[in-house]
Design a protein around this motif. Structure first.
Motif, mmCIF file in Angstrom:
data_model
loop_
_atom_site.group_PDB
_atom_site.id
_atom_site.type_symbol
_atom_site.label_atom_id
_atom_site.label_comp_id
_atom_site.label_asym_id
_atom_site.label_seq_id
_atom_site.Cartn_x
_atom_site.Cartn_y
_atom_site.Cartn_z
ATOM 1 N N LYS A 25 0.850 -1.181 0.000
ATOM 2 C CA LYS A 25 0.000 0.000 0.000
ATOM 3 C C LYS A 25 0.887 1.233 0.000
ATOM 4 N N ASN A 27 1.363 5.023 0.780
ATOM 5 C CA ASN A 27 0.802 6.169 1.483
ATOM 6 C C ASN A 27 1.001 7.441 0.665
ATOM 7 N N SER A 234 -3.151 7.174 6.108
ATOM 8 C CA SER A 234 -2.649 7.100 4.731
ATOM 9 C C SER A 234 -1.741 8.250 4.325
ATOM 10 N N SER A 414 4.147 0.192 7.089
ATOM 11 C CA SER A 414 3.347 1.017 7.985
ATOM 12 C C SER A 414 3.193 0.351 9.341
#
Length: 433
Positions: A25, A27, A234, A414
């Protein structure tokens, strides 16, 4: 059989916690610069939001800007990861030593021929890899690079007020909407304070303390805006600056530097930028370089260099754009050419080894550890960190990720990914047993 199911689930969970780069993912990233924020400006002022941000993220003891402690050169080092001699933005003013052209700083911001020297800034490198980027007043953001512009640009015009708190908050609201409503991946946001107050009033004044408190309130507003736009999980935020500030030594306490006392500038020099803080450049007339160098070597409170003899640590000597003679004043002494014209009470442009030239680095967000204090580092190393946060391949640069990656959860994953395995283990164990 239950144990086999457990092992399969555990493997899948671990894979989800540390995914391959293609599945990671990404950010979003906000880079904020407060111009002229000296490293210790928050130590004599009540700054609850900056203090809390340090607890919730990371803080460097200070960072060292490149050896040309001016706004344009330093910001471009941050956004490219290259030394000044490589990116060639060698002054705040755009200049031409042949025509004697000198373009004021705010007008230079939109002159692509000053910025586009073959080195790609982060915006363009990110866009080339499919990301959406924006620059809000950030130096260099309004230029075109190899024919490509930043996806969205807000340009700070000459005469624009820098210290309007209401506008500061409105700018944050605008940037947050770019992230949350238009899915921007990278935004760089610039504020012209506390630089202006440092110049006009001096760094050791109540006016400077007041603007730091305003900056602190702005940080508080920023963090509230991040929550309102549901970006807590995020958005990574990096806050830094370009240089520090020192008190200018002025008459009657000291004799100010007037270079024409030591050489005839009209007869010996064809181009000069001298009435501009602690850093100056000259182009001697043909055959006069040694005479100019010798004359300036006798002037007090400064050091003069031939460009090809500049210390390697300056990372200026290979510049093609920089004139043959470089003058660096001692801390607090502004350079004057023919008479004293400088009215600033604070200034920069001095040697980057001086503590008054050091500046700040703070960061928070899902990629960053909490309550982590970093040892000092050079600003050249910010660029590879930004690329790591965006999960893009950096352009060639002079920095090193090794300097900053200890700030990150497991080198970049993260906090949520870091703890996903731990939180699921009890459930998996009960299933297996």
């Amino acid at each position: 059989m239950r144990l086999q199911v457990f092992l399969v689930l555990l493997a899948a969970t671990c894979a989800a916690g540390t995914p391959a780069k293609s599945r990671e993912k990404r950010n979003k990233l906000l880079l904020v610069s407060f111009d002229g924020f000296r490293w210790d400006y928050d130590q004599d002022v009540d700054t609850p939001h900056l203090d809390q941000m340090a607890l919730d993220g990371v803080k460097a003891k200070y960072i060292t800007p490149p050896m040309l402690t001016m706004t344009a050169p330093s910001h471009f080092t941050t956004i490219t990861g290259r030394w000044v001699e490589d990116h060639e933005v060698v002054h705040n003013l755009m200049f031409n030593t042949t025509t004697n052209l000198k373009v004021p700083y705010k007008q230079t911001l939109s002159r692509s021929e000053w910025w586009d020297n073959g080195i790609l800034p982060l915006w363009i490198t990110a866009q080339d890899q499919g990301l959406k980027t924006a620059s809000f007043f950030f130096p260099g953001g309004a230029a075109t690079y190899r024919g490509q512009k930043v996806n969205r640009v807000r340009l700070e015009e000459a005469g624009h007020p820098d210290a309007n708190y209401t506008e500061w908050c409105q700018n944050i609201d605008t940037v947050m909407s770019w992230f949350s409503e238009e899915d921007f991946d990278l935004v760089t946001l610039y504020y012209g304070e506390p630089d202006n107050v440092g110049h006009a009033k001096g760094p050791e004044t109540e006016d400077r303390k007041n603007i730091i408190q305003q900056i602190d309130r702005t940080i508080g507003y920023l963090r509230g805006a991040i929550k309102r736009h549901n970006l807590d999980d995020s958005l990574d935020v990096v806050i830094t600056s370009d240089h520090g500030m020192t008190t200018v030594k002025k008459r009657p306490l000291v004799d100010e530097i007037i270079l024409n006392k030591y050489l005839n500038l009209f007869e010996l020099v064809s181009f000069e930028i001298l009435d501009y803080g602690g850093f100056g450049v000259l182009t001697p007339r043909p055959g006069k370089e040694q005479e100019v160098f010798d004359a300036l070597s006798n002037a007090p409170n400064l050091t003069v260099y031939k460009k090809h003899e500049i210390p390697e640590s300056f990372h200026l000597g290979r510049s093609e754009r920089l004139p043959p003679i470089v003058v660096v004043a001692d801390l607090g002494f502004n350079l004057n050419s023919r008479f004293v014209v400088y009215i600033n009470k604070g200034d920069h442009g001095f040697h980057n080894g001086e503590m008054d030239m050091k500046t700040i680095f703070r960061a928070f967000g899902p990629s960053f550890k909490k309550n982590f204090v970093s040892e000092p580092f050079d600003s050249i190393h910010i660029y590879p960190l930004l690329c790591k946060l965006l999960r893009i391949e950096p352009a060639p640069h002079n920095g090193s990720l090794e300097v900053t990656e200890a700030m990150l959860w497991s080198g970049g994953e993260s906090q949520g990914a870091r703890f996903s395995v731990v939180l699921l283990l009890p459930l998996l164990l009960s299933t297996a047993l």
